[in-house]
Scaffold this active site. Structure first.
Site, PDB file in Angstrom:
ATOM      1  N   ALA A  10      -2.182  -2.314   4.636  1.00 24.49           N
ATOM      2  CA  ALA A  10      -3.055  -3.480   4.409  1.00 24.49           C
ATOM      3  C   ALA A  10      -4.526  -3.089   4.290  1.00 24.49           C
ATOM      4  CB  ALA A  10      -2.876  -4.487   5.549  1.00 24.49           C
ATOM      5  N   ARG A  34      -3.656   3.165   8.741  1.00 26.58           N
ATOM      6  CA  ARG A  34      -4.307   4.148   9.621  1.00 26.58           C
ATOM      7  C   ARG A  34      -5.802   3.894   9.752  1.00 26.58           C
ATOM      8  NH1 ARG A  34      -2.005   9.044   6.172  1.00 26.58           N
ATOM      9  NH2 ARG A  34      -2.711   7.488   4.668  1.00 26.58           N
ATOM     10  N   ASP A  56       0.094   5.397  12.072  1.00 27.64           N
ATOM     11  CA  ASP A  56       0.686   6.129  10.956  1.00 27.64           C
ATOM     12  C   ASP A  56       2.148   5.686  10.893  1.00 27.64           C
ATOM     13  OD1 ASP A  56       1.968   8.049   9.314  1.00 27.64           O
ATOM     14  OD2 ASP A  56       0.367   9.476   9.729  1.00 27.64           O
ATOM     15  N   ASN A  83       4.829  -2.079   1.975  1.00 32.18           N
ATOM     16  CA  ASN A  83       3.958  -1.738   0.854  1.00 32.18           C
ATOM     17  C   ASN A  83       3.344  -0.337   0.982  1.00 32.18           C
ATOM     18  OD1 ASN A  83       1.771  -2.348  -1.294  1.00 32.18           O
ATOM     19  ND2 ASN A  83       0.590  -1.979   0.585  1.00 32.18           N
ATOM     20  N   TYR A 149       7.829  11.625  -6.413  1.00 30.67           N
ATOM     21  CA  TYR A 149       7.318  10.248  -6.271  1.00 30.67           C
ATOM     22  C   TYR A 149       8.307   9.261  -6.895  1.00 30.67           C
ATOM     23  CZ  TYR A 149       4.592   6.018  -6.707  1.00 30.67           C
ATOM     24  OH  TYR A 149       4.182   4.703  -6.628  1.00 30.67           O
ATOM     25  N   PRO A 179       5.750  -2.420  -9.802  1.00 32.73           N
ATOM     26  CA  PRO A 179       4.566  -2.504 -10.669  1.00 32.73           C
ATOM     27  C   PRO A 179       4.411  -1.256 -11.533  1.00 32.73           C
ATOM     28  CG  PRO A 179       3.992  -2.751  -8.323  1.00 32.73           C
ATOM     29  CD  PRO A 179       5.371  -2.170  -8.408  1.00 32.73           C
ATOM     30  N   LEU A 181       1.169   0.508 -14.162  1.00 28.55           N
ATOM     31  CA  LEU A 181      -0.205   0.983 -13.967  1.00 28.55           C
ATOM     32  C   LEU A 181      -1.093  -0.093 -13.336  1.00 28.55           C
ATOM     33  CD1 LEU A 181      -2.040   3.483 -14.912  1.00 28.55           C
ATOM     34  CD2 LEU A 181      -2.725   1.958 -16.775  1.00 28.55           C
ATOM     35  N   THR A 184      -6.050   0.787  -8.113  1.00 23.76           N
ATOM     36  CA  THR A 184      -6.292   0.694  -6.662  1.00 23.76           C
ATOM     37  C   THR A 184      -6.819   2.072  -6.259  1.00 23.76           C
ATOM     38  OG1 THR A 184      -4.075   1.478  -6.167  1.00 23.76           O
ATOM     39  CG2 THR A 184      -4.342  -0.915  -6.339  1.00 23.76           C
ATOM     40  N   GLU A 185      -6.637   2.437  -4.996  1.00 23.71           N
ATOM     41  CA  GLU A 185      -6.994   3.805  -4.592  1.00 23.71           C
ATOM     42  C   GLU A 185      -5.836   4.778  -4.829  1.00 23.71           C
ATOM     43  OE1 GLU A 185      -8.622   3.757  -0.609  1.00 23.71           O
ATOM     44  OE2 GLU A 185      -9.855   2.028  -1.108  1.00 23.71           O
TER      45      GLU A 185
END
Ligand code: NDP
Ligand code: 8X3
Length: 251
Positions: A10, A34, A56, A83, A149, A179, A181, A184-185
Protein backbone atom coordinates in the site's frame (compact mmCIF):
# COMPACT_ATOMS: atom_id res chain seq x y z
CA UNK A 1 -21.52 -3.50 8.72
CA UNK A 2 -18.31 -1.79 7.68
CA UNK A 3 -15.91 -3.69 5.42
CA UNK A 4 -12.27 -4.31 6.44
CA UNK A 5 -9.77 -4.53 3.59
CA UNK A 6 -6.11 -5.52 3.93
CA UNK A 7 -3.96 -4.15 1.10
CA UNK A 8 -0.41 -5.44 0.66
CA UNK A 9 1.99 -3.06 -1.05
CA UNK A 10 0.00 0.00 0.00
CA UNK A 11 3.03 2.32 0.08
CA UNK A 12 3.16 2.87 -3.69
CA UNK A 13 1.54 2.44 -7.09
CA UNK A 14 -1.55 0.25 -7.37
CA UNK A 15 -1.77 -0.46 -3.64
CA UNK A 16 -1.82 3.20 -2.74
CA UNK A 17 -4.46 3.96 -5.38
CA UNK A 18 -6.59 1.01 -4.22
CA UNK A 19 -6.34 2.34 -0.66
CA UNK A 20 -7.52 5.79 -1.74
CA UNK A 21 -10.48 4.40 -3.71
CA UNK A 22 -11.55 1.96 -0.99
CA UNK A 23 -11.26 4.68 1.66
CA UNK A 24 -13.60 6.85 -0.42
CA UNK A 25 -16.00 3.90 -0.55
CA UNK A 26 -15.99 3.78 3.27
CA UNK A 27 -13.83 0.70 3.90
CA UNK A 28 -11.73 0.39 7.04
CA UNK A 29 -8.16 -0.34 5.88
CA UNK A 30 -5.09 -2.30 6.90
CA UNK A 31 -2.11 -0.88 5.01
CA UNK A 32 0.87 -3.24 4.71
CA UNK A 33 4.36 -2.53 3.28
CA UNK A 34 7.94 -2.01 4.44
CA UNK A 35 8.18 1.80 4.10
CA UNK A 36 6.65 3.09 7.31
CA UNK A 37 6.76 6.84 6.61
CA UNK A 38 4.80 6.41 3.39
CA UNK A 39 2.16 4.24 5.04
CA UNK A 40 1.71 6.67 7.95
CA UNK A 41 1.44 9.64 5.57
CA UNK A 42 -1.16 7.79 3.51
CA UNK A 43 -3.13 6.77 6.61
CA UNK A 44 -3.25 10.41 7.74
CA UNK A 45 -4.66 11.49 4.39
CA UNK A 46 -7.39 8.86 4.12
CA UNK A 47 -10.94 9.60 5.30
CA UNK A 48 -11.29 6.25 7.06
CA UNK A 49 -9.91 4.19 9.99
CA UNK A 50 -6.52 2.73 9.08
CA UNK A 51 -4.18 0.27 10.73
CA UNK A 52 -0.59 0.50 9.52
CA UNK A 53 1.38 -2.76 9.26
CA UNK A 54 5.07 -2.20 8.67
CA UNK A 55 6.44 -5.55 7.65
CA UNK A 56 8.23 -7.51 5.00
CA UNK A 57 5.62 -9.81 3.53
CA UNK A 58 8.31 -12.49 3.11
CA UNK A 59 8.40 -12.91 6.91
CA UNK A 60 6.22 -16.01 6.87
CA UNK A 61 6.30 -16.48 10.66
CA UNK A 62 4.94 -12.97 11.19
CA UNK A 63 2.35 -13.52 8.44
CA UNK A 64 1.12 -16.70 10.17
CA UNK A 65 0.58 -14.75 13.42
CA UNK A 66 -1.12 -11.83 11.66
CA UNK A 67 -4.82 -12.74 11.97
CA UNK A 68 -4.46 -13.16 15.78
CA UNK A 69 -2.23 -10.12 16.25
CA UNK A 70 -4.46 -7.51 14.59
CA UNK A 71 -6.31 -5.01 16.81
CA UNK A 72 -9.87 -6.20 17.51
CA UNK A 73 -11.43 -3.51 15.28
CA UNK A 74 -9.44 -4.78 12.29
CA UNK A 75 -9.33 -8.51 13.05
CA UNK A 76 -12.11 -9.65 10.72
CA UNK A 77 -10.55 -9.12 7.30
CA UNK A 78 -13.24 -9.24 4.60
CA UNK A 79 -11.10 -8.36 1.61
CA UNK A 80 -7.50 -9.40 1.11
CA UNK A 81 -5.84 -7.49 -1.72
CA UNK A 82 -2.65 -9.40 -2.55
CA UNK A 83 -0.94 -6.63 -4.47
CA UNK A 84 2.65 -6.48 -3.13
CA UNK A 85 5.08 -7.78 -5.70
CA UNK A 86 7.92 -6.89 -7.98
CA UNK A 87 9.99 -7.63 -11.05
CA UNK A 88 13.77 -7.54 -10.77
CA UNK A 89 15.91 -7.40 -13.90
CA UNK A 90 15.23 -7.91 -17.59
CA UNK A 91 18.29 -9.99 -18.44
CA UNK A 92 17.93 -13.27 -20.35
CA UNK A 93 17.71 -16.34 -18.13
CA UNK A 94 21.35 -17.32 -18.62
CA UNK A 95 22.50 -13.92 -17.36
CA UNK A 96 19.87 -13.13 -14.71
CA UNK A 97 20.82 -12.88 -11.04
CA UNK A 98 19.69 -15.86 -8.99
CA UNK A 99 19.13 -13.62 -5.95
CA UNK A 100 16.63 -11.57 -8.02
CA UNK A 101 14.79 -14.76 -8.95
CA UNK A 102 14.66 -15.80 -5.31
CA UNK A 103 13.29 -12.40 -4.26
CA UNK A 104 10.55 -12.52 -6.92
CA UNK A 105 9.54 -16.07 -6.03
CA UNK A 106 9.58 -15.35 -2.28
CA UNK A 107 7.50 -12.17 -2.69
CA UNK A 108 5.19 -12.81 -5.65
CA UNK A 109 4.44 -16.48 -4.92
CA UNK A 110 5.44 -17.70 -1.46
CA UNK A 111 4.39 -14.62 0.53
CA UNK A 112 1.10 -14.35 -1.38
CA UNK A 113 0.31 -17.99 -0.64
CA UNK A 114 1.17 -17.67 3.05
CA UNK A 115 -0.93 -14.56 3.67
CA UNK A 116 -3.85 -16.09 1.79
CA UNK A 117 -3.62 -19.27 3.87
CA UNK A 118 -3.52 -17.14 7.04
CA UNK A 119 -6.75 -15.25 6.31
CA UNK A 120 -8.87 -17.81 4.42
CA UNK A 121 -10.06 -19.82 7.47
CA UNK A 122 -11.55 -16.69 9.05
CA UNK A 123 -13.29 -15.76 5.80
CA UNK A 124 -14.77 -19.22 5.39
CA UNK A 125 -15.86 -19.38 9.06
CA UNK A 126 -17.50 -15.93 8.89
CA UNK A 127 -18.99 -16.78 5.46
CA UNK A 128 -17.71 -13.45 4.15
CA UNK A 129 -14.61 -12.75 2.11
CA UNK A 130 -12.94 -11.79 -1.16
CA UNK A 131 -9.33 -12.38 -2.20
CA UNK A 132 -7.96 -10.22 -5.01
CA UNK A 133 -4.64 -11.32 -6.47
CA UNK A 134 -2.51 -8.97 -8.56
CA UNK A 135 -1.00 -10.99 -11.39
CA UNK A 136 0.03 -9.48 -14.75
CA UNK A 137 -0.21 -9.92 -18.49
CA UNK A 138 3.35 -11.23 -18.01
CA UNK A 139 1.72 -14.36 -16.59
CA UNK A 140 -0.09 -15.00 -19.88
CA UNK A 141 2.31 -13.79 -22.59
CA UNK A 142 6.04 -14.50 -22.70
CA UNK A 143 8.57 -11.78 -23.50
CA UNK A 144 12.36 -11.69 -23.50
CA UNK A 145 13.64 -11.11 -19.97
CA UNK A 146 10.26 -11.93 -18.43
CA UNK A 147 11.53 -15.36 -17.33
CA UNK A 148 10.89 -15.76 -13.59
CA UNK A 149 8.72 -12.64 -13.20
CA UNK A 150 6.25 -13.92 -15.82
CA UNK A 151 6.35 -17.42 -14.35
CA UNK A 152 5.61 -16.04 -10.88
CA UNK A 153 2.54 -14.23 -12.25
CA UNK A 154 1.36 -17.37 -14.09
CA UNK A 155 1.53 -19.02 -10.67
CA UNK A 156 -0.68 -16.27 -9.24
CA UNK A 157 -3.21 -16.74 -12.06
CA UNK A 158 -3.46 -20.51 -11.57
CA UNK A 159 -3.45 -20.23 -7.77
CA UNK A 160 -6.42 -17.88 -8.13
CA UNK A 161 -8.33 -20.38 -10.27
CA UNK A 162 -7.53 -23.24 -7.91
CA UNK A 163 -8.67 -21.16 -4.93
CA UNK A 164 -12.00 -20.72 -6.70
CA UNK A 165 -12.23 -24.48 -7.12
CA UNK A 166 -11.53 -25.07 -3.42
CA UNK A 167 -13.90 -22.34 -2.22
CA UNK A 168 -16.87 -23.50 -4.26
CA UNK A 169 -19.78 -23.90 -1.84
CA UNK A 170 -18.57 -21.03 0.34
CA UNK A 171 -19.44 -17.37 -0.30
CA UNK A 172 -15.75 -16.44 -0.47
CA UNK A 173 -14.82 -14.91 -3.81
CA UNK A 174 -11.51 -14.79 -5.69
CA UNK A 175 -10.47 -12.37 -8.43
CA UNK A 176 -7.25 -12.19 -10.42
CA UNK A 177 -6.21 -8.90 -12.02
CA UNK A 178 -3.82 -8.86 -14.99
CA UNK A 179 -2.65 -5.34 -15.84
CA UNK A 180 -0.39 -4.48 -18.74
CA UNK A 181 1.99 -1.54 -18.96
CA UNK A 182 1.27 0.77 -16.02
CA UNK A 183 3.36 3.66 -14.73
CA UNK A 184 4.25 3.23 -11.04
CA UNK A 185 7.55 2.60 -9.27
CA UNK A 186 7.51 -0.87 -10.85
CA UNK A 187 10.21 -0.13 -13.45
CA UNK A 188 12.39 1.81 -11.00
CA UNK A 189 12.39 -1.32 -8.83
CA UNK A 190 12.90 -3.62 -11.83
CA UNK A 191 16.00 -1.68 -12.92
CA UNK A 192 17.42 -1.49 -9.39
CA UNK A 193 16.85 2.28 -9.05
CA UNK A 194 18.05 3.35 -12.52
CA UNK A 195 15.58 6.19 -13.23
CA UNK A 196 16.71 6.68 -16.82
CA UNK A 197 16.01 3.06 -17.72
CA UNK A 198 12.72 3.18 -15.83
CA UNK A 199 11.51 6.37 -17.52
CA UNK A 200 12.32 4.95 -20.96
CA UNK A 201 9.69 2.23 -20.42
CA UNK A 202 6.94 4.87 -20.50
CA UNK A 203 8.40 7.38 -22.98
CA UNK A 204 6.22 8.23 -25.97
CA UNK A 205 3.24 6.15 -24.92
CA UNK A 206 0.32 6.47 -22.54
CA UNK A 207 0.50 3.67 -19.98
CA UNK A 208 -2.24 2.68 -17.56
CA UNK A 209 -2.27 4.66 -14.33
CA UNK A 210 -2.45 3.19 -10.84
CA UNK A 211 -5.96 4.68 -10.64
CA UNK A 212 -7.05 2.73 -13.76
CA UNK A 213 -5.98 -0.53 -12.15
CA UNK A 214 -7.48 0.39 -8.77
CA UNK A 215 -10.82 1.09 -10.49
CA UNK A 216 -10.85 -2.46 -11.90
CA UNK A 217 -10.15 -3.89 -8.43
CA UNK A 218 -12.86 -1.81 -6.79
CA UNK A 219 -15.36 -2.71 -9.52
CA UNK A 220 -14.73 -6.43 -8.96
CA UNK A 221 -15.14 -5.99 -5.20
CA UNK A 222 -18.40 -4.10 -5.61
CA UNK A 223 -20.25 -6.74 -7.62
CA UNK A 224 -23.20 -8.37 -5.84
CA UNK A 225 -22.33 -11.43 -3.68
CA UNK A 226 -23.55 -13.96 -6.28
CA UNK A 227 -21.18 -12.57 -8.95
CA UNK A 228 -17.52 -13.66 -8.96
CA UNK A 229 -15.24 -11.81 -11.35
CA UNK A 230 -12.66 -14.51 -12.05
CA UNK A 231 -10.09 -12.54 -14.02
CA UNK A 232 -9.66 -9.08 -15.49
CA UNK A 233 -6.98 -8.34 -18.09
CA UNK A 234 -6.44 -4.69 -18.94
CA UNK A 235 -3.86 -2.95 -21.11
CA UNK A 236 -3.37 0.59 -22.25
CA UNK A 237 -4.86 1.17 -25.71
CA UNK A 238 -1.32 1.78 -26.90
CA UNK A 239 -0.19 -1.76 -26.06
CA UNK A 240 -0.97 -4.97 -27.96
CA UNK A 241 0.62 -8.25 -29.06
CA UNK A 242 3.35 -8.54 -31.70
CA UNK A 243 4.11 -11.45 -34.01
CA UNK A 244 5.94 -14.48 -32.62
CA UNK A 245 9.69 -14.03 -32.86
CA UNK A 246 11.60 -16.19 -35.35
CA UNK A 247 15.38 -16.40 -35.26
CA UNK A 248 17.03 -16.62 -38.70
CA UNK A 249 20.69 -17.31 -39.27
CA UNK A 250 22.28 -14.36 -41.04
CA UNK A 251 24.86 -16.43 -42.99
P1 NDP B 1 5.28 -0.43 -7.04
O1 NDP B 1 6.73 -0.75 -7.06
O2 NDP B 1 4.87 0.99 -7.23
O3 NDP B 1 4.60 -1.00 -5.71
C1 NDP B 1 4.96 -2.25 -5.19
C2 NDP B 1 4.47 -2.36 -3.76
O4 NDP B 1 4.81 -3.65 -3.24
C3 NDP B 1 5.10 -1.34 -2.83
O5 NDP B 1 4.11 -0.79 -1.98
C4 NDP B 1 6.09 -2.15 -2.02
O6 NDP B 1 6.21 -1.60 -0.70
C5 NDP B 1 5.39 -3.51 -1.97
N1 NDP B 1 6.33 -4.58 -1.69
C6 NDP B 1 7.30 -5.09 -2.49
N2 NDP B 1 8.01 -6.03 -1.84
C7 NDP B 1 7.47 -6.12 -0.59
C8 NDP B 1 7.78 -6.89 0.56
N3 NDP B 1 8.80 -7.78 0.56
N4 NDP B 1 7.05 -6.73 1.68
C9 NDP B 1 6.03 -5.84 1.71
N5 NDP B 1 5.68 -5.07 0.65
C10 NDP B 1 6.41 -5.21 -0.48
O7 NDP B 1 4.65 -1.34 -8.20
P2 NDP B 1 3.12 -1.55 -8.69
O8 NDP B 1 2.16 -0.80 -7.88
O9 NDP B 1 3.14 -1.39 -10.16
O10 NDP B 1 3.01 -3.11 -8.40
C11 NDP B 1 1.97 -3.70 -7.64
C12 NDP B 1 1.73 -5.11 -8.17
O11 NDP B 1 1.25 -5.02 -9.51
C13 NDP B 1 2.96 -6.01 -8.21
O12 NDP B 1 2.57 -7.30 -7.81
C14 NDP B 1 3.35 -6.00 -9.69
O13 NDP B 1 4.05 -7.16 -10.07
C15 NDP B 1 2.00 -5.90 -10.35
N6 NDP B 1 1.94 -5.38 -11.72
C16 NDP B 1 2.51 -4.18 -12.05
C17 NDP B 1 2.40 -3.72 -13.35
C18 NDP B 1 3.02 -2.43 -13.80
O14 NDP B 1 3.30 -2.29 -15.02
N7 NDP B 1 3.24 -1.47 -12.94
C19 NDP B 1 1.64 -4.46 -14.37
C20 NDP B 1 1.10 -5.72 -13.90
C21 NDP B 1 1.23 -6.12 -12.62
P3 NDP B 1 7.58 -1.38 0.12
O15 NDP B 1 8.69 -1.25 -0.87
O16 NDP B 1 7.33 -0.13 0.92
O17 NDP B 1 7.67 -2.61 0.97
C1 8X3 C 1 4.14 -5.73 -15.40
C2 8X3 C 1 3.84 -5.68 -16.86
O1 8X3 C 1 4.72 -6.30 -19.17
O2 8X3 C 1 6.25 -5.15 -17.66
O3 8X3 C 1 3.66 -6.91 -14.85
O4 8X3 C 1 5.68 -7.46 -17.30
S1 8X3 C 1 5.20 -6.19 -17.78
Amino acid sequence: MSTTSLITGASSGFGQAIARQLAEAGHRLILLARREARLRQLAEQLPTDCHVLVMDIRDTAAIARLPESLPADFAAVDQLINNAGLALGLEPAHQARLEDWDTMLDTNCKALVHITRAFLPGMVARRRGHVVNMASIAGSYAYPGGNVYGASKAFVQQFSRNLRADLLGTPVRVTCIDPGLAETEFSLVRFHGNAEQADAVYTGTQPLTAEDVAAAVVWALQQPPHVNINQIELMPTGQAWGPLAVHRDSG
